[in-house]
Write a protein that holds these residues in place. Structure first.
Motif, short mmCIF file in Angstrom:
data_model
loop_
_atom_site.label_atom_id
_atom_site.label_comp_id
_atom_site.label_asym_id
_atom_site.label_seq_id
_atom_site.Cartn_x
_atom_site.Cartn_y
_atom_site.Cartn_z
N LEU A 202 -0.48 -18.30 117.65
CA LEU A 202 0.57 -18.06 116.65
C LEU A 202 0.03 -18.28 115.23
CD1 LEU A 202 3.59 -19.74 118.47
CD2 LEU A 202 3.16 -17.29 118.21
N ARG A 203 -0.82 -19.29 115.07
CA ARG A 203 -1.40 -19.53 113.75
C ARG A 203 -2.33 -18.39 113.35
NH1 ARG A 203 -2.38 -25.00 115.89
NH2 ARG A 203 -0.64 -26.34 115.25
N GLU A 204 -3.13 -17.91 114.30
CA GLU A 204 -4.01 -16.78 113.98
C GLU A 204 -3.20 -15.55 113.59
OE1 GLU A 204 -7.33 -15.68 116.34
OE2 GLU A 204 -7.83 -17.73 116.93
N ALA A 205 -2.08 -15.32 114.28
CA ALA A 205 -1.23 -14.19 113.92
C ALA A 205 -0.66 -14.36 112.51
CB ALA A 205 -0.10 -14.05 114.94
N ARG A 233 6.87 -12.92 113.10
CA ARG A 233 7.83 -12.44 112.10
C ARG A 233 9.25 -12.37 112.64
NH1 ARG A 233 4.35 -7.38 109.46
NH2 ARG A 233 3.09 -8.65 108.03
N GLY A 234 9.43 -12.59 113.93
CA GLY A 234 10.75 -12.50 114.54
C GLY A 234 11.18 -11.07 114.81
N PHE A 258 7.21 -22.57 113.51
CA PHE A 258 7.33 -21.10 113.46
C PHE A 258 8.82 -20.75 113.53
CE2 PHE A 258 3.39 -22.28 115.66
CZ PHE A 258 2.44 -21.68 114.84
N PRO A 259 9.52 -20.88 112.43
CA PRO A 259 10.99 -20.79 112.44
C PRO A 259 11.55 -19.42 112.78
CG PRO A 259 10.15 -20.91 110.19
CD PRO A 259 8.99 -21.19 111.09
N LYS A 260 10.74 -18.37 112.70
CA LYS A 260 11.26 -17.03 112.93
C LYS A 260 11.14 -16.58 114.39
CE LYS A 260 10.57 -15.32 108.22
NZ LYS A 260 9.95 -14.26 107.38
N LEU A 261 10.57 -17.41 115.25
CA LEU A 261 10.39 -17.01 116.64
C LEU A 261 11.73 -16.70 117.29
CD1 LEU A 261 7.71 -19.52 118.03
CD2 LEU A 261 7.38 -17.15 117.27
#
Length: 435
Positions: A202-205, A233-234, A258-261
């Protein structure tokens, strides 16, 4: 008006099967139905459904004096009518024979890619399991890949089960990731490694999206990291297979980083233990209906009341899971079992309307297709099933199936074999290569 006389079930089924299957969507109205909208409400007596241009126009009690001057009119004489079943997670169209690698596209264990794998490119509309499931009243399905050598299995798709070559309703509808005990094995033998693998990806993305990703020093391939950007990006749902309550809490905690998951939990055998947290986080669940025999340590708190307790706490729950993926037509049986469970002292089941919604409108909503699929509401796809009895009773079966307003064949390889061997006169058997 096409009137269906009150005949014995076998005669009624034969009368319906004899009708020609139209090649295109038809405008039609179904009258005098035991109607279930699929939205959680209870069935309606003397109901009607109107379909035009492949969409639901109206559904509810039959209005008095309505002329219904255009389109075909079917009087079903009190037969049950529901939206088509929406399989919450399955592998339809990806496998012909599970033990034959050449016919099995559920996983790509030797591929250098995993997140970027897109199952929509491999769906076979002519697969036998699609025809068999369609005959069971399944009209839509979320197709999920299985993991190869990574916790990421790839991108799932939403399909219709129509007898035509255009099966894919929505490609790249969600990303599938496996955590818990299964993910631990794939990540290196421990949940600790699973946690690092998921967060690193997720960090790499995130870095790729911001233009700071360093490809040479990264663990993900360029194709995989690019495919994960819509998730952080959700814009693409993240389906997470997880069972243990502690693991569910860990997943929910990722929202702080990652609040947009847009997460959906699959499995969640111990979900009832954290139902309030799931409801507060508004994270939906796809769960097995009656999972009370723990096959793994992460399912020790499994109970038949899991679904009922989560629903009572306000969690959006669809019936499904990773173990019943090959037979989604059994969803009606599982839903019916939860209705029966509601009558067991101290157990938590579902009402009839809730149970039907858990295999129609709720899985559609979880997949991002709420209001478009899974219910008989204006504007939704004209996926309609006429049944010979209560669809949540084991003995009931579809008589007619419509997808996008197009009547579908309900014959398949299984029904062909049934007819082949119904007559035991060996002198009259078909040629070996025919059904």
């Amino acid at each position: 008006m096409n009137r269906l006389p009150k005949l014995p079930l076998i005669a009624l089924a034969a009368a319906l099967t004899a009708c020609a299957v139209p090649a295109a969507a038809q405008d039609f109205i179904i009258l005098n139905a035991k109607l279930a909208i699929g939205d959680g409400s209870e069935p309606i007596d003397n109901g009607m459904v109107e379909v035009r241009n492949g969409k639901i126009v109206a559904a509810g009690p039959t209005p008095a004096g309505a002329p219904f001057e255009t389109g075909t009119v079917y009087d079903v004489n009190g037969a049950w009518v529901t939206p088509g079943i929406f399989a919450a997670i399955t592998d339809l169209g990806l496998v012909d024979v599970g033990g034959v690698d050449e016919s099995n596209d559920t996983r790509a264990s030797s591929s250098p890619f995993n997140i970027a794998l897109d199952v929509s490119t491999a769906i076979n509309p002519a697969a036998q399991d699609i025809g068999v499931s369609r005959a069971g009243g399944v009209t839509r399905a979320s197709i999920a890949p299985s993991p190869g050598d990574s916790i990421f299995a790839g991108q799932g798709a939403i399909i219709d089960l129509g007898a035509d070559p255009a099966a894919v309703t929505k490609p790249r509808a969600f990303q599938m990731v496996i955590l818990g005990e299964g993910g631990a094995r794939l990540a290196g033998g421990s949940r600790v490694a699973t946690n690092v693998a998921l967060r690193n990806a997720l960090r790499e993305a995130s870095e790729f999206a911001s233009g700071t990703w360093e490809g040479e020093a990264a663990l993900l391939t360029r194709a995989d990291v690019a495919a994960l950007v819509p998730v952080i990006r959700g814009e693409q749902k993240l389906y997470i297979y997880v069972e243990r309550a502690a693991d569910i809490r860990s997943v929910l905690a990722m929202r702080s980083e990652f609040p947009k998951l847009d997460m959906v939990l699959v499995g969640a055998s111990e979900g009832w233990l954290v139902a309030d947290a799931l409801a507060a986080a508004k994270v939906p669940v796809i769960a097995e209906a009656l999972d009370d025999l723990p096959a793994k340590f992460e399912q020790l708190a499994a109970t038949q009341s899991n679904v009922g307790r989560m629903v009572a706490a306000g969690v959006k729950v669809a019936i499904g899971g990773m173990t019943g993926t090959e037979q989604p037509r059994n969803a009606t049986q599982y839903a019916g079992n939860l209705v029966a469970l509601s009558q067991v002292p101290r157990a938590s089941g579902l009402s009839w309307g809730q149970a039907l919604a858990s295999i129609t409108s709720i899985p559609a909503s979880i997949s991002g297709m709420g209001g478009k699929l899974g219910s008989l509401t204006p504007g939704a796809a004209g996926d309609v099933v006429i049944w010979d009895g209560d669809p949540l009773e084991l003995s009931s079966a579809p008589l007619r199936v419509f997808i996008d307003g197009v009547e579908q064949p309900v014959d398949n390889h299984q029904t062909g074999l049934r007819e082949r061997y119904r007559d035991l006169d060996e002198s009259d058997l078909p040629k070996a290569y025919d059904w």
